[in-house]
Enzyme design. Sequence first.
Site, short mmCIF file in Angstrom:
data_model
loop_
_atom_site.label_atom_id
_atom_site.label_comp_id
_atom_site.label_asym_id
_atom_site.label_seq_id
_atom_site.Cartn_x
_atom_site.Cartn_y
_atom_site.Cartn_z
N SER A 90 0.36 3.56 1.84
CA SER A 90 -0.47 4.63 2.40
C SER A 90 -0.63 4.40 3.89
O SER A 90 -0.72 3.26 4.35
CB SER A 90 -1.84 4.65 1.73
OG SER A 90 -1.72 4.83 0.34
N CYS A 105 -8.44 6.34 -3.79
CA CYS A 105 -7.25 5.56 -3.47
C CYS A 105 -7.44 4.12 -3.94
O CYS A 105 -8.47 3.49 -3.66
CB CYS A 105 -6.98 5.58 -1.97
SG CYS A 105 -5.48 4.69 -1.50
N ASP A 144 -4.51 8.84 -4.70
CA ASP A 144 -3.37 8.06 -4.21
C ASP A 144 -3.55 6.69 -4.86
O ASP A 144 -4.17 5.80 -4.29
CB ASP A 144 -3.41 7.97 -2.69
CG ASP A 144 -2.24 7.17 -2.12
OD1 ASP A 144 -1.36 6.78 -2.90
OD2 ASP A 144 -2.24 6.91 -0.91
N TRP A 186 -2.17 3.44 -7.68
CA TRP A 186 -1.03 2.67 -8.19
C TRP A 186 -1.52 1.78 -9.31
O TRP A 186 -2.70 1.47 -9.43
CB TRP A 186 -0.43 1.84 -7.06
CG TRP A 186 -1.41 0.97 -6.35
CD1 TRP A 186 -1.81 -0.30 -6.70
CD2 TRP A 186 -2.14 1.29 -5.16
NE1 TRP A 186 -2.73 -0.77 -5.80
CE2 TRP A 186 -2.95 0.17 -4.84
CE3 TRP A 186 -2.19 2.41 -4.32
CZ2 TRP A 186 -3.81 0.15 -3.73
CZ3 TRP A 186 -3.03 2.38 -3.22
CH2 TRP A 186 -3.82 1.27 -2.94
#
Length: 595
Positions: free
Chosen positions: A375, A547, A592, A594
Site C-alpha cells: 500500500s 487496512c 485493503d 491481506w
Amino acid sequence: MKTICFRLLIYWFFFRKKTEPVPEIKPFTPVTPQIRETSFIEKMKKTNRNIVVFYGSQTGTAEEFANRLAKDAQRYGMKGMAADPEEYDLSELSRLKEIPNSMTVFCMATYGEGDPTDNAQEFYDWMQGTDDDLEGVNFAVFGLGNKTYEHFNATGKYTDKRLAELGGKRVFDLGLGDDDINLEEDFISWKEQFWPAVCEFFGVEATGEDSSIRQFELVVHNDINMNQVYNSQLREKTRNSEIKPFDSKNPFLATVTGNRKLNKGGNRHLMHIEFDITDSKISFILYCINNTYTILLFYYRNIILYFYIKYNFFFFQNLNIFIHHLIGPLKALYQSWVLDSERNILAILEDLPSLNPPIDHLCELLPRLQARYYSIASSSKVYPTSIHICAVVIEYTTKTERVFKGVATNWLKNKEVTDNGHKLTIPMYVRRSQFRLPFKPSNPIIMIGPGTGIAPFMGFIRERAWQKKQGKEAGETILYFGCRHKNEDFLYQQELEEFERAGVLTQLNVAFSRDQEHKIYVQHLLKKNKEQLWKLIHSNNAHIYVCGDARNMARDVHTAFYEIAEEVGSLTHTQAVDYFKKLMTKGRYSQDVWS
C-alpha cells in the site's frame, strides 16, 4: 523407520530415472524481435494443441496450476498449453470449436474485493460486454480465493457462470480453492475428478505416460566470455526511451531516495522507504530478488536470483501431489516434518544430505519469484514525483531453529539511498486500486489501520491537508490506529500528532495493545465511540476504510460495526450485515487487507 520411508519416497518422486528423453538444448543465438502472436487459436493449430489453460494470476499460484494442468494433458493423449489471457485475443474464444476435441480451462484467482487479477482484467471486461455465441466451446473453471474475504472466489464464479450463459459447454463442475485452509489440497481434489470427467467427455483413456517431462538440461561451459553473458538483471534505461505504460512486463526503475526506521524499540524493524518516480505517472508494485544466503546454497546465481526460488515452505507443491495419495501416517509425517516445521527446499536438502538433486531438475520444479504488493503511504497530490511505503521486516526463528527472512522486506531494508555513491533502483509498476478518498472532500472518513495498515492512511491524511490548503471543505477525518507499545512502535507518531494539532486529523484514536494487562485493539475503541460513529455513517454519509490483517482484525472490525448498528441503530443482526454489505456495494466501506 518412518523417516527412512519418507526419504525414500522423496528420492523416488524427485530423482527416479525418467523414461522420457531430455529435449535437445540448442545454443542461444540472438534473434530479431518479431510481432507477438495474439491468436491463441492459430498457435494451438501450429503446435497441434487441443487444450488451452488460461490463468488469472496475481501472485503466481494460478499460473502454476495452469502449467500443471497443461502438462497433465499428455497423459490422456492430449496436448495442452498454458496461456496468459493478457497476451492473447480472447474474443477468439468462439473459434476454439475449429480444433477437434478441444477445450479451454480457466484457473482464475480473485483479488481484493472480488476483482479479477491484473492480467485477467481485459478478459473480464470482455465477458461483461460480449454477446458472442460460445456454443460448441468446451470449458471448465477452477477458482482460487480466500474465505476470509467478503467476495470469496467471485472471479472464478463469474467466469464459470458467464461462459455457460454465452452457450459454452461445462465439461466439469466449478472448482473453488480456499487459500485460508489448503488451496493445494483443494486443487488436487478437483483435478483428480476433473481428468476422469474429461476422459469420459471426449471418450479417451489415460495413456499412463509420466507428466513430469524434463525441460532443462545442465550444460557446463568453461570457455565463455562472462562479459557477453546476460545476467538477468534489469538494466538502467534512458528515461526518455522507456516504454509506457509501465506494467509487470515493463517495470519502471525508481531510485531510492529515503529509507528510515520507524519504530523506536522492540525486536522488529518497521521501515519507511521513498522512491523517485519522476515522469512515470505510476502508483506502485515492486519486484525483489532473493537474499544472498539463499543464493549461496545454490550454484547458478543468475537463474536462482531473479526467477526461480519462491522462498517459502509451501514450495514443494509437486511433492504435495504425490503425498496426497499416501496413507495417513506418511501424510501426517509430511505435514509435521515439512509444513508445520516450515522447512523450505534448503532446509530439506540440508536435513536430508543423501538427496543431491541436479540443478536442472530443481529449475524444473521451482516457480518464478513473484512481484510484491504494498500500500502507498503518500499522496500523489502532495508528492507528485515520489512514492512512499511502510513495511515491517519479516524475520523469525522456525521450529527447526532456522532464521526465516522475508525476501522482499529484507531486500528493501538494505536499499540505502546510495551504495558507494551509486543510486540504487527498484523495479516497480502500476496496479489500479479502488482504495481512495471520496470524490467529495466534505465526506467524513473513518480509517482503521493497525500496524503497517496505517500506510494508505498517511497518504489520505496528507491529501486532506492539501485539500484544506486549496480552500476545500474537508470532512471529519478520523483515524483508529493500533500498535503494541506507545514507546516502541507508535508509527508516524510525530506526524500524526502534528496533523491532529493542525485540525487536519479530527480524531486520533490509538490502541496500545500491550501497555496494560488486558489487550486493547482498534475494535474496542470503535465500540467505545459507537454513538458518534453511527451518526457519521448513517446520517453524514461517512466512508469507512479498513487496512491490515484480513483473517483477524478485519473480521473483528466487521463484527464491531455490526454490533454498533444493532445497539445504536436498533437493527437486527441480519439487517446489520445487510446494511454494511450495501455500504460496500456503494463504495462506502473499502478494504485493503491481506491474510
